[in-house]
Design a protein around this motif. Sequence first.
Motif, PDB file in Angstrom:
ATOM      1  N   VAL A  67       0.839  -1.188   0.000  1.00 18.41           N
ATOM      2  CA  VAL A  67       0.000   0.000   0.000  1.00 18.41           C
ATOM      3  C   VAL A  67       0.878   1.242   0.000  1.00 18.41           C
ATOM      4  N   GLY A  68       0.655   2.105  -0.985  1.00 21.48           N
ATOM      5  CA  GLY A  68       1.327   3.392  -1.019  1.00 21.48           C
ATOM      6  C   GLY A  68       0.528   4.381  -0.183  1.00 21.48           C
ATOM      7  N   ILE A  69       1.211   5.099   0.698  1.00 22.12           N
ATOM      8  CA  ILE A  69       0.545   6.042   1.590  1.00 22.12           C
ATOM      9  C   ILE A  69       0.997   7.455   1.263  1.00 22.12           C
ATOM     10  N   TYR A  70       0.031   8.308   1.036  1.00 22.37           N
ATOM     11  CA  TYR A  70       0.290   9.724   0.775  1.00 22.37           C
ATOM     12  C   TYR A  70       0.105  10.490   2.079  1.00 22.37           C
ATOM     13  N   LEU A  71       1.097  11.285   2.439  1.00 20.50           N
ATOM     14  CA  LEU A  71       0.985  12.128   3.632  1.00 20.50           C
ATOM     15  C   LEU A  71       0.766  13.565   3.210  1.00 20.50           C
ATOM     16  N   ASP A  72       0.051  14.324   4.050  1.00 20.59           N
ATOM     17  CA  ASP A  72      -0.197  15.723   3.708  1.00 20.59           C
ATOM     18  C   ASP A  72       1.063  16.571   3.822  1.00 20.59           C
ATOM     19  N   LYS A  73       2.015  16.150   4.676  1.00 20.07           N
ATOM     20  CA  LYS A  73       3.284  16.865   4.836  1.00 20.07           C
ATOM     21  C   LYS A  73       4.402  15.854   5.040  1.00 20.07           C
ATOM     22  N   ALA A  74       5.524  16.070   4.395  1.00 17.51           N
ATOM     23  CA  ALA A  74       6.670  15.174   4.561  1.00 17.51           C
ATOM     24  C   ALA A  74       7.164  15.165   6.000  1.00 17.51           C
TER      25      ALA A  74
END
Length: 131
Positions: A67-74
């Motif tokens: 699963v690739g997870i996108y975060l709102d901020k690095a």
Amino acid sequence: MDGIDKEILRNLMDDTRTPILQIANKIGISGATIHQRLRKLEQSGVISRSKFTVNNKILGYNTMAFVGIYLDKAARNHEALKDLRKIPEVLECHYTTGNWSILIKIICRDNEHLMHLLNTKIQAIEGVSRT
């Protein structure tokens, strides 16, 4: 490291429980020589430990997903990783470059369990914008 060491490693990578004498007979050297070489490989850091492989399907986990997870901020990488590691089904977490912030490997009983994890645990982590 020479050819004999590589042959020993090849045999152990197939099955770490292979008896030393079986490897020795196959290669054509003594068991004591195998022990000495393994000790040297361990001391040099080439090998560090042996491990068992768990058969997840026998335990009832029939679905594996990446699963690739996108975060709102690095800047949230570290905290998100800590939260992901608290989820027992998460086997591995990796930082990535490109589209995702984090790539995880998870095991689930089935697709329904996978969706439950995604919707109630993973996407509930602060900073996760989508998967």
